[in-house]
Design a protein around this motif. Structure first.
Motif, PDB file in Angstrom:
ATOM      1  N   ILE A  17      61.624  62.360  -1.114  1.00 36.90           N
ATOM      2  CA  ILE A  17      62.173  61.272  -0.306  1.00 36.90           C
ATOM      3  C   ILE A  17      63.194  60.518  -1.158  1.00 36.90           C
ATOM      4  CG2 ILE A  17      60.432  59.547  -0.922  1.00 36.90           C
ATOM      5  CD1 ILE A  17      60.510  58.824   2.171  1.00 36.90           C
ATOM      6  N   THR A  18      64.124  59.890  -0.497  1.00 39.10           N
ATOM      7  CA  THR A  18      65.167  59.146  -1.195  1.00 39.10           C
ATOM      8  C   THR A  18      64.714  57.705  -1.419  1.00 39.10           C
ATOM      9  OG1 THR A  18      66.855  60.507  -0.140  1.00 39.10           O
ATOM     10  CG2 THR A  18      67.589  58.428  -1.103  1.00 39.10           C
ATOM     11  N   ILE A  19      64.989  57.223  -2.618  1.00 39.92           N
ATOM     12  CA  ILE A  19      64.719  55.815  -2.938  1.00 39.92           C
ATOM     13  C   ILE A  19      65.981  55.190  -3.510  1.00 39.92           C
ATOM     14  CG2 ILE A  19      62.263  56.173  -3.391  1.00 39.92           C
ATOM     15  CD1 ILE A  19      62.980  55.936  -6.442  1.00 39.92           C
ATOM     16  N   ILE A  20      66.006  53.875  -3.500  1.00 42.93           N
ATOM     17  CA  ILE A  20      67.053  53.118  -4.172  1.00 42.93           C
ATOM     18  C   ILE A  20      66.355  52.248  -5.208  1.00 42.93           C
ATOM     19  CG2 ILE A  20      68.928  51.455  -3.929  1.00 42.93           C
ATOM     20  CD1 ILE A  20      69.146  52.358  -0.987  1.00 42.93           C
ATOM     21  N   PRO A  21      66.412  52.659  -6.478  1.00 44.27           N
ATOM     22  CA  PRO A  21      65.729  51.884  -7.527  1.00 44.27           C
ATOM     23  C   PRO A  21      66.305  50.474  -7.652  1.00 44.27           C
ATOM     24  CG  PRO A  21      66.369  54.047  -8.333  1.00 44.27           C
ATOM     25  CD  PRO A  21      67.057  53.854  -7.014  1.00 44.27           C
ATOM     26  N   ARG A  22      65.458  49.536  -7.998  1.00 47.03           N
ATOM     27  CA  ARG A  22      65.882  48.153  -8.233  1.00 47.03           C
ATOM     28  C   ARG A  22      66.100  47.875  -9.711  1.00 47.03           C
ATOM     29  NH1 ARG A  22      61.721  44.742  -4.428  1.00 47.03           N
ATOM     30  NH2 ARG A  22      62.373  45.654  -2.443  1.00 47.03           N
ATOM     31  N   GLN A  23      65.552  48.743 -10.563  1.00 42.29           N
ATOM     32  CA  GLN A  23      65.694  48.560 -12.002  1.00 42.29           C
ATOM     33  C   GLN A  23      65.729  49.911 -12.693  1.00 42.29           C
ATOM     34  OE1 GLN A  23      61.398  47.574 -13.653  1.00 42.29           O
ATOM     35  NE2 GLN A  23      61.898  46.227 -11.937  1.00 42.29           N
ATOM     36  N   SER A  24      66.184  49.916 -13.915  1.00 41.73           N
ATOM     37  CA  SER A  24      66.268  51.156 -14.689  1.00 41.73           C
ATOM     38  C   SER A  24      64.886  51.599 -15.146  1.00 41.73           C
ATOM     39  CB  SER A  24      67.139  50.955 -15.922  1.00 41.73           C
ATOM     40  OG  SER A  24      68.464  50.688 -15.555  1.00 41.73           O
ATOM     41  N   MET A  25      64.755  52.904 -15.273  1.00 37.48           N
ATOM     42  CA  MET A  25      63.524  53.469 -15.793  1.00 37.48           C
ATOM     43  C   MET A  25      63.875  54.791 -16.461  1.00 37.48           C
ATOM     44  SD  MET A  25      59.943  54.150 -13.774  1.00 37.48           S
ATOM     45  CE  MET A  25      60.009  55.890 -13.427  1.00 37.48           C
ATOM     46  N   ASP A  26      63.338  55.002 -17.646  1.00 38.83           N
ATOM     47  CA  ASP A  26      63.602  56.246 -18.357  1.00 38.83           C
ATOM     48  C   ASP A  26      62.887  57.403 -17.685  1.00 38.83           C
ATOM     49  OD1 ASP A  26      65.188  54.997 -20.269  1.00 38.83           O
ATOM     50  OD2 ASP A  26      63.491  54.589 -21.592  1.00 38.83           O
TER      51      ASP A  26
END
Length: 169
Positions: A17-26
């Motif tokens: 599924i597609t998401i739009i991250p709110r913050q960076s994550m490695d």
């Protein structure tokens, strides 16, 4: 035997599924997969279970699948209601489970009010159940059409269908 609804739902969580991250994550390396680097406001494809965890942590928004829009569900319902001799091809294999997971965990990310989407999904399910009940009455030993039946629907009728086929054999 059959799988429980919870087990089928668990299996559906592996769908992408597609998401739009709110913050960076490695990047996160898992046993069977790798979750890529997440960058804010950049759409990413991840398994549904990852999206739900990130959503609960307020780290992303879930982009509901295109088939879950109010317009597309209305079209699917109309197609189901007008063609009582077949199932609509407009819904994915795990439409029931995916819809319920998104409605339960990310209702604020839907383009329409959740109750509207829930009602459309319920209406589609009722029409499809009526088709299944009607189809069971016309089982024959050499033909059973099950095109475009969903995972949950297939699981619900499996015990009865297996019994009928065994008796016919």
């Amino acid at each position: 035997g059959t799988l429980t609804p919870a087990e089928i739902s668990f299996l559906a969580e592996n769908n992408m599924i597609t998401i739009i991250p709110r913050q960076s994550m490695d990047e996160v390396e898992l046993i069977g997969d790798v979750i890529p680097n997440l960058r804010p406001m950049r759409r990413m494809e991840v398994p549904l279970w990852v999206a739900l965890i990130l959503k609960k942590q307020a780290r992303c928004n879930v982009v509901a699948p295109e088939w879950m829009s109010e317009t597309n569900l209305q079209i699917a319902y109309k197609d189901e209601a007008e063609h009582m001799d077949r199932f609509s091809h407009l819904l994915p294999w795990e439409w029931t489970e995916t819809g319920e997971l998104i409605l339960s965990n990310a209702p604020d990310d839907l383009s329409s009010p959740p109750h509207v989407i829930r009602n459309l999904l319920r209406d589609i399910r009722e029409v499809r159940q009526a088709k299944v009940r009607a189809g069971i009455k016309i089982f024959t030993h050499d033909f059973l059409q099950m095109d475009d039946v969903g995972a949950m629907e297939m699981n619900e009728i499996r015990p009865f269908a297996t019994m009928v086929i065994n008796k016919l054999r």
